[in-house]
Design a protein around this motif. Structure first.
Motif, PDB file in Angstrom:
ATOM      1  N   GLU A 144       0.808  -1.357   0.156  1.00 58.28           N
ATOM      2  CA  GLU A 144       0.012  -0.223  -0.428  1.00 58.28           C
ATOM      3  C   GLU A 144       0.738   0.879   0.295  1.00 58.28           C
ATOM      4  O   GLU A 144       0.135   2.178  -0.842  1.00 58.28           O
ATOM      5  CB  GLU A 144      -1.131  -0.262   1.102  1.00 58.28           C
ATOM      6  N   ILE A 172      -6.340  -3.520 -11.839  1.00 49.70           N
ATOM      7  CA  ILE A 172      -8.083  -3.654 -11.891  1.00 49.70           C
ATOM      8  C   ILE A 172      -8.256  -3.327 -10.559  1.00 49.70           C
ATOM      9  O   ILE A 172      -9.703  -3.095 -10.418  1.00 49.70           O
ATOM     10  CB  ILE A 172      -8.474  -5.048 -12.613  1.00 49.70           C
ATOM     11  N   ARG A 173      -8.829  -4.041 -10.057  1.00 52.26           N
ATOM     12  CA  ARG A 173      -9.369  -4.397  -8.028  1.00 52.26           C
ATOM     13  C   ARG A 173      -8.908  -2.377  -7.994  1.00 52.26           C
ATOM     14  O   ARG A 173     -10.183  -2.282  -7.297  1.00 52.26           O
ATOM     15  CB  ARG A 173      -8.639  -5.190  -7.315  1.00 52.26           C
ATOM     16  N   ALA A 174      -7.688  -1.620  -8.189  1.00 54.77           N
ATOM     17  CA  ALA A 174      -7.415  -0.694  -7.492  1.00 54.77           C
ATOM     18  C   ALA A 174      -8.140   0.629  -8.186  1.00 54.77           C
ATOM     19  O   ALA A 174      -9.177   1.323  -7.686  1.00 54.77           O
ATOM     20  CB  ALA A 174      -6.464  -0.374  -7.364  1.00 54.77           C
ATOM     21  N   ARG A 175      -8.735  -0.069  -9.787  1.00 52.94           N
ATOM     22  CA  ARG A 175      -9.642   0.542 -10.341  1.00 52.94           C
ATOM     23  C   ARG A 175     -10.501   0.333 -10.175  1.00 52.94           C
ATOM     24  O   ARG A 175     -11.384   1.961  -9.830  1.00 52.94           O
ATOM     25  CB  ARG A 175      -9.543  -0.037 -12.154  1.00 52.94           C
ATOM     26  N   ARG A 176     -10.929  -0.371  -9.563  1.00 52.61           N
ATOM     27  CA  ARG A 176     -12.703  -0.648  -9.471  1.00 52.61           C
ATOM     28  C   ARG A 176     -13.352  -0.039  -8.444  1.00 52.61           C
ATOM     29  O   ARG A 176     -14.233   0.226  -8.343  1.00 52.61           O
ATOM     30  CB  ARG A 176     -13.231  -2.486  -9.548  1.00 52.61           C
ATOM     31  N   ALA A 177     -12.070   0.087  -7.582  1.00 48.26           N
ATOM     32  CA  ALA A 177     -12.586  -0.022  -5.978  1.00 48.26           C
ATOM     33  C   ALA A 177     -12.636   1.630  -6.260  1.00 48.26           C
ATOM     34  O   ALA A 177     -13.640   2.667  -5.370  1.00 48.26           O
ATOM     35  CB  ALA A 177     -11.242   0.132  -5.277  1.00 48.26           C
ATOM     36  N   SER A 178     -12.105   2.539  -7.107  1.00 43.56           N
ATOM     37  CA  SER A 178     -11.874   3.678  -7.200  1.00 43.56           C
ATOM     38  C   SER A 178     -13.282   4.540  -7.996  1.00 43.56           C
ATOM     39  O   SER A 178     -13.577   5.212  -7.676  1.00 43.56           O
ATOM     40  CB  SER A 178     -10.806   4.214  -8.053  1.00 43.56           C
ATOM     41  N   ARG A 179     -13.302   3.913  -9.087  1.00 44.40           N
ATOM     42  CA  ARG A 179     -14.204   4.086  -9.725  1.00 44.40           C
ATOM     43  C   ARG A 179     -16.250   3.961  -8.771  1.00 44.40           C
ATOM     44  O   ARG A 179     -17.182   4.487  -8.730  1.00 44.40           O
ATOM     45  CB  ARG A 179     -15.129   3.041 -10.793  1.00 44.40           C
ATOM     46  N   ASN A 180     -15.842   2.541  -7.646  1.00 44.00           N
ATOM     47  CA  ASN A 180     -17.162   2.410  -6.940  1.00 44.00           C
ATOM     48  C   ASN A 180     -17.634   3.506  -5.892  1.00 44.00           C
ATOM     49  O   ASN A 180     -18.429   3.537  -4.533  1.00 44.00           O
ATOM     50  CB  ASN A 180     -17.221   1.416  -6.461  1.00 44.00           C
ATOM     51  N   ALA A 197      -3.838  -8.195 -12.149  1.00 48.14           N
ATOM     52  CA  ALA A 197      -4.826  -8.285 -11.182  1.00 48.14           C
ATOM     53  C   ALA A 197      -4.765  -6.587  -9.986  1.00 48.14           C
ATOM     54  O   ALA A 197      -6.250  -6.858  -9.387  1.00 48.14           O
ATOM     55  CB  ALA A 197      -4.879  -9.380 -10.850  1.00 48.14           C
ATOM     56  N   ASP A 198      -4.124  -6.424  -8.937  1.00 45.72           N
ATOM     57  CA  ASP A 198      -4.267  -5.896  -7.725  1.00 45.72           C
ATOM     58  C   ASP A 198      -4.526  -4.172  -8.962  1.00 45.72           C
ATOM     59  O   ASP A 198      -5.220  -3.091  -8.357  1.00 45.72           O
ATOM     60  CB  ASP A 198      -2.734  -5.399  -7.766  1.00 45.72           C
TER      61      ASP A 198
END
Length: 133
Positions: free
Chosen positions: A103, A124-132, A121-122
């Protein structure tokens, strides 16, 4: 407060987690052996009592697995006590946990390099989390 040695943290946490599961040292040794790490009750006792001064990464991974805990919580204290990162460097536990989790870089590290060494993969997860958010 004196910085904690990571192997001593592991020893303390192994004892705590083993007891929480209601296991004897022999039972922990058997669980590790089933995972391919040949430990017996004497090896467990030597670690917990401070007679064993090192632990391999393979052993650490197996301990985390059989004790049902995240790897970071085996060698970094759960409190914010200072922990030795190297023989010559100690940092507070929160800083070390964030570093181990990927982090935050440790103070003095090149943040640009640290942030580029990330699994896809990390990202992609960070991008998805920032969109939400």
């Amino acid at each position: 407060m004196t910085p904690e040695d990571p192997v001593r943290v592991v020893a303390r946490r192994v004892r705590e987690l083993r007891r929480r599961k209601g296991w004897t040292a022999a039972q922990l040794g058997e669980a590790l052996t089933r995972e391919g790490v040949s430990w017996d009750r004497f090896t467990v006792s030597n670690l917990e009592n401070g007679k064993r001064q090192n632990i391999t990464l393979t052993e650490l991974l197996a301990l985390a697995l059989v004790l049902d805990v995240a790897l970071v919580h085996l060698f970094v204290p759960l409190n914010d006590n200072a922990v030795k990162v190297t023989p010559n460097r100690a940092e507070d536990a929160d800083t070390v946990r964030a570093w181990v989790r990927g982090e935050e870089p440790m103070p003095g590290m090149d943040e640009r390099i640290f942030m580029t060494e990330v699994a896809i993969a990390d990202l992609i997860r960070a991008r998805r989390a920032s969109r939400n958010e």
